[in-house]
Design an enzyme around this catalytic site. Sequence first.
Site, short mmCIF file in Angstrom:
data_model
loop_
_atom_site.label_atom_id
_atom_site.label_comp_id
_atom_site.label_asym_id
_atom_site.label_seq_id
_atom_site.Cartn_x
_atom_site.Cartn_y
_atom_site.Cartn_z
N ARG A 99 0.82 -1.21 0.00
CA ARG A 99 0.00 0.00 0.00
C ARG A 99 0.86 1.26 0.00
O ARG A 99 1.88 1.32 0.66
CB ARG A 99 -0.93 0.00 1.22
CG ARG A 99 -1.89 1.19 1.22
CD ARG A 99 -2.66 1.29 2.52
NE ARG A 99 -3.61 0.20 2.69
CZ ARG A 99 -4.33 0.01 3.80
NH1 ARG A 99 -4.18 0.83 4.83
NH2 ARG A 99 -5.18 -0.99 3.88
N ARG A 106 3.90 7.44 -5.99
CA ARG A 106 3.59 6.13 -6.57
C ARG A 106 4.84 5.47 -7.13
O ARG A 106 4.99 4.25 -7.10
CB ARG A 106 2.55 6.30 -7.69
CG ARG A 106 1.16 6.67 -7.21
CD ARG A 106 0.19 6.78 -8.38
NE ARG A 106 -1.16 7.12 -7.92
CZ ARG A 106 -1.64 8.35 -7.85
NH1 ARG A 106 -0.89 9.36 -8.21
NH2 ARG A 106 -2.88 8.57 -7.45
N ASN A 138 -0.37 0.25 -7.73
CA ASN A 138 0.52 1.37 -8.05
C ASN A 138 1.99 1.04 -7.83
O ASN A 138 2.30 0.22 -6.96
CB ASN A 138 0.14 2.58 -7.19
CG ASN A 138 -1.02 3.34 -7.78
OD1 ASN A 138 -1.09 3.54 -8.99
ND2 ASN A 138 -1.95 3.77 -6.94
N ARG A 169 -11.85 12.49 -11.76
CA ARG A 169 -11.63 13.55 -10.77
C ARG A 169 -11.61 14.92 -11.45
O ARG A 169 -12.19 15.89 -10.95
CB ARG A 169 -10.31 13.32 -10.04
CG ARG A 169 -10.33 12.16 -9.05
CD ARG A 169 -8.93 11.82 -8.56
NE ARG A 169 -8.95 10.86 -7.46
CZ ARG A 169 -7.96 10.02 -7.19
NH1 ARG A 169 -6.87 10.00 -7.95
NH2 ARG A 169 -8.04 9.19 -6.17
N HIS A 193 -0.33 8.00 -14.41
CA HIS A 193 -1.29 8.10 -13.31
C HIS A 193 -0.49 8.55 -12.09
O HIS A 193 0.03 7.74 -11.33
CB HIS A 193 -1.95 6.74 -13.05
CG HIS A 193 -2.78 6.70 -11.80
ND1 HIS A 193 -3.84 7.53 -11.59
CD2 HIS A 193 -2.68 5.92 -10.69
CE1 HIS A 193 -4.38 7.26 -10.41
NE2 HIS A 193 -3.68 6.29 -9.84
N THR A 248 -7.10 5.19 -0.42
CA THR A 248 -8.20 5.48 -1.34
C THR A 248 -8.78 4.14 -1.79
O THR A 248 -8.04 3.18 -1.98
CB THR A 248 -7.74 6.26 -2.58
OG1 THR A 248 -6.83 5.46 -3.34
CG2 THR A 248 -7.06 7.56 -2.19
#
Length: 335
Positions: A99, A106, A138, A169, A193, A248
């Site tokens: 995580r 990232r 990620n 977004r 991303h 998230t």
Amino acid sequence: MATLMDKLITSVAPPSTKPNNKVTVVGVGQVGMACAISILEKGLCDELALVDVVEDKLKGEMMDLQHGSLFLNTHKIVADKDYSVTANSKVVVVTAGVRQQEGESRLDLVQRNVNVFKFIIPQVVKHSPDCIILVVSNPVDILTYVTWKLSGLPKHRVIGSGCNLDSARFRFLMAEKLGVHPTSCHGWILGEHGDSSVAVWSGVNVAGVSLQEMNPAMGSDQDPESWKQVHKQVVDSAYEVIKLKGYTNWAIGMSVADLLETILKNLCRVHPVSTMVKGMYGIENEVFLSLPCVLGSAGLTSVINQKLKDNEVAQLQNSATTLWNVQKDIKDLKS
């Protein structure tokens, strides 16, 4: 002696044992389960398989979902740490990995997650050689490249969730400023991303009306309305949510279900997802980043040649360079 089932049911033909639209989610953390519930709520699959290394949590999540079967259109939900449970999947969604921590880029995650993928991807392909792999973990662009290399699958069947969420977004934040629904506000975030993503201001429109034509400074430092801050909010939003709640999950789960709907229903919708872009926009390295792509039951079938301004192309190339500078140092990509 006949059982109650024998008395109740007269068999006419053996039932089909092979699923039509099976989906596997690898990883039952916050993101994996948000993907799972979003997929189930949309009724996209006739079988859902969950895989993880933490057996107690895996079984608990499976049971919890099974207990809601009455309210779903997916009649079979299974789970196991053994990848044989994933056999015959149409789409495999990979959410497993370490995580992202508060304040962590990232790109800082990459080598820690590569080693996880070296175990996962060969197992996925072994049991579902014809599947489409959707990478969510990620840094998604680099891990999509890693998946492509480890899987041996053609590039059209290895897709990264990429900027589908970033663009959502972007459209939400612009729509909030304009007082319209996000579906009526059109705009694209491309590239990585993450921190080097590209806002395509030249393409932003409402009802076909170009906003940059009405405000030529839109997206620049000279813009009196500071629309550039909207893109900054897009880039910062994941970090902000992580700071507030620790991770998230809901929006990315809905984004993944959106992509799966297009693939499983062969809708041929255009999404900003991560694909191999070597040879496009002057990019010379084998990197994956987001461009507008047509998705369907065969996977990623084509890329839209979006007309970008010179500064947008330069930003896209910078995004590719940012990814390559990390990617080129990844060790041993043999499964």
